[in-house]
Enzyme design. Structure first.
Site, short mmCIF file in Angstrom:
data_model
loop_
_atom_site.label_atom_id
_atom_site.label_comp_id
_atom_site.label_asym_id
_atom_site.label_seq_id
_atom_site.Cartn_x
_atom_site.Cartn_y
_atom_site.Cartn_z
N ASP A 243 0.88 -1.17 -0.11
CA ASP A 243 -0.10 0.06 0.12
C ASP A 243 0.79 1.29 -0.14
O ASP A 243 1.68 1.33 0.80
CB ASP A 243 -0.83 -0.07 1.47
CG ASP A 243 -2.01 1.42 1.22
OD1 ASP A 243 -2.87 1.12 0.39
OD2 ASP A 243 -1.82 2.03 2.30
N GLU A 303 15.05 -15.29 0.24
CA GLU A 303 15.37 -16.13 1.15
C GLU A 303 14.23 -17.09 1.57
O GLU A 303 14.54 -18.36 2.00
CB GLU A 303 15.73 -15.62 2.61
CG GLU A 303 16.99 -14.69 2.26
CD GLU A 303 17.18 -13.51 3.64
OE1 GLU A 303 16.34 -13.70 4.45
OE2 GLU A 303 18.15 -12.87 3.50
#
Length: 599
Positions: A243, A303
């Protein structure tokens, strides 16, 4: 990064292609390979949780309700869902004021309900993207409450944008910035004291006063959001819609800004859509420092997919109202976000030259950074495109439509909405759909003033209607309480009368219905690999028709045509795959789009 997501555009043609190029125009965008990462071509469906399905009958949608309706989305043919915020929140801005990023608000359910939703989505082959709100928190967030208690100069206050006020005692706002939701962007928390010399203290909120902006120069803020990303990745989400992605970093010194504070300077008139100056000219938007933040986020997501399998990619999608388009594509460089909403496409005027130019320029710009273009026409913040496109061409788009406003032409609006979506879902790249658009749901202009909840309505002294009209609960069954949203008839916002005949059970299996059009488009998009296709210009009447050829990596060619002119036009030779409305004696009528599999 996988090799499939680092592709550059093919801008030249071999000499033996020259005859074909002369017939069909230059190649604008090269196709992806068959192993393209899922997010490069996915169709993602936005669910607004409080308006999707209500399992307990309290009038507000919830996570168990969403879970119960997920088979509908599998059958519709989308690849993933994006959930607007469901976090613990006082709901000053419908959940975009987050009090706890690791908890579910009780109105939506529990963390167990979220886990059940994620598991059910996985069973159905649907990925799940969740909203993340990093520009600001709720004023009820534990960090902000600690900042208020700690006082001026404290480490706790350094997590937010606290500043001394101006004027002799600091009892005037620190600068002249205005809130997106109207009024000053500053709220005072301590008054100055002339006797002691203490200055008044204020905090910044680009949105509502209950949404204080974080200080993204503070390492604790950055570390906290890395942990929030990991929390939801560990629970199985596939990505995050970010957002106000362009608002986190403010220009050093917070210089004054005389212009109105808006997400984008959206001018539409008889001329072309334009931005009067680059978005980053405003000191609160699109500052270069945001990119370092997102490079850190990308590392966290990489990751989570240490095997490097493109099927396991976790993604970031930017809500960034940024112009020029070169500034927007900065967000989707190979070490930052995967996607950014194509808002220039959403706000493009209903004119062939402008719409074509947006498409061509969007692909060109995205290709310079090896990113997909991410098409969108509606979401929870804008007037639904079935209504927006029914307004007179050339007028600025409104923020809400009320009963006393000029009403859209519902027939023309829906016809144009079906047509532009047909074009959009034939274009290469990713696409987002907003809940209910597959039913042709219009903006509600029937929301009574006493029912409105958008903070823009209250902060504008009830002069700006805001976004409630596009957030109305879904229509599932024409003759059920609340149109099948629940079994009690309770509603947090009233449904307009027009929704009854547009309910899912009135359209499913009905030839020519908007729902069946969407199902056909989504199935055809997948069958013909349109999301990973290349795009070539198709010569025609430039003032009347938007026309391209989508070329799959195996050589199959599908012509995409949208007629915005006053008269019908001929289709190219081939097999008609789908048309947004009936043809006129084999010709493509005004405000109609079609796909043709070329011979």
């Amino acid at each position: 990064m996988t090799s499939s997501s680092t592709r550059t555009a093919q801008t030249t043609l071999r000499s033996d292609d020259s005859a074909q190029a002369q017939r069909e125009g230059v190649l604008l965008h090269a196709p992806d390979g068959p192993d393209a990462a899922w997010w490069r071509h996915a169709v993602i469906y936005q669910i607004y949780p409080r308006s999707w399905a209500d399992s307990n009958g309290d009038g507000i949608g919830d996570l168990p309700g969403i879970t119960s309706r997920l088979p509908y989305l599998r059958d519709l043919g989308v690849d993933a869902v994006w959930l607007s915020p469901f976090y613990r929140s006082p709901m000053a801005d419908a959940g975009y004021d987050v009090a706890d990023y690791r908890a579910i608000d009780p109105i939506f359910g529990t963390l167990g309900d979220a886990d059940a939703l994620l598991a059910r989505a996985k069973e159905l082959g649907l990925r799940v993207i969740v909203d993340l709100v990093p520009n600001h928190s709720s004023d009820e967030h534990a960090w902000f409450q600690a900042a208020l208690a700690a006082g001026p100069g404290s480490a706790e206050r350094e997590r937010y944008m606290f500043r001394e006020g101006s004027g002799p005692t600091g009892d005037e706002p620190p600068n002249n910035w205005r809130s997106i939701f109207h009024g000053t962007a500053w709220t005072q928390v301590e008054r100055g004291d002339a006797a002691t010399g203490a200055k008044g203290q204020w905090y910044l909120h680009l949105f509502d006063s209950k949404q204080p902006d974080f200080n993204w120069q503070n390492p604790q803020v950055r570390e906290e959001f890395h942990d929030i990303l990991r929390f939801w990745l560990d629970r199985g989400v596939d990505g995050f819609r970010v957002d106000v992605a362009h608002g986190l970093v403010k220009k050093d010194g917070l210089p004054p800004w005389e212009a109105e504070t808006v997400m984008i300077d959206d001018h539409q008139g008889e001329g072309e859509l334009h931005q009067s100056q680059p978005t980053n000219a405003a000191p609160m938007w699109d500052q270069d420092g945001v990119h370092e933040i997102y490079r850190g986020w990308r590392q966290v997501l990489e990751e989570a997919n240490l095997g490097g399998d493109p099927a396991g990619d976790k993604i970031l999608c930017a809500e960034a109202w940024v112009e020029p388009i070169e500034r927007l594509t900065d967000y989707t460089r190979s070490d930052e976000m995967h996607q950014a909403f194509n808002f220039p496409f959403l706000v493009s005027p209903w004119k062939a030259p402008e719409l074509r130019a947006v498409i061509v320029e969007s692909l060109r710009a995205a290709d310079t950074v090896g990113a997909p273009t991410t098409w969108v026409m509606s979401n929870h913040d804008v007037v639904r495109h079935a209504s927006r496109l029914g307004l007179p061409i050339g007028l600025p788009r409104p923020n809400g439509i009320g009963p006393n406003d000029p009403q859209p032409d519902a027939v023309a609006g829906l016809r144009r909405a079906r047509a532009v979506t047909t074009l959009m879902l034939g274009l290469p790249g990713s696409a987002y759909l907003y809940q209910g658009e597959e039913l042709g749901l219009p903006e509600s202009s029937e929301v009574p003033d006493e029912a409105r909840q958008d903070p823009a309505w209250f902060r504008s002294d009830k002069t700006e209607l805001g976004r409630d009209g596009c957030r109305i609960p879904m229509a599932w069954e024409a003759d059920a309480p609340a149109l099948g949203f629940n079994d009690t008839g309770e509603l947090w916002l009233p449904q307009p009368a027009a929704y009854r005949e547009l309910a899912v059970d009135q359209q499913i299996g009905v030839p020519g219905s908007t729902l069946e059009l969407y199902r056909t488009l989504l199935a055809g998009r997948r069958e013909h690999d349109l999301g990973t296709g290349g795009l070539r210009a198709l010569p025609g009447d430039d003032d009347q028709v938007v026309a391209f050829v989508n070329e799959a990596h195996d050589g199959a060619r599908v012509a995409l045509l949208l007629n915005l002119g006053a008269t019908s036009v001929a289709l190219p030779a081939g097999r008609l795959l789908v048309a947004s409305d009936e043809l006129d004696d084999g010709r493509l009528p005004t405000d109609t789009a079609a796909w043709v599999l070329l011979d």
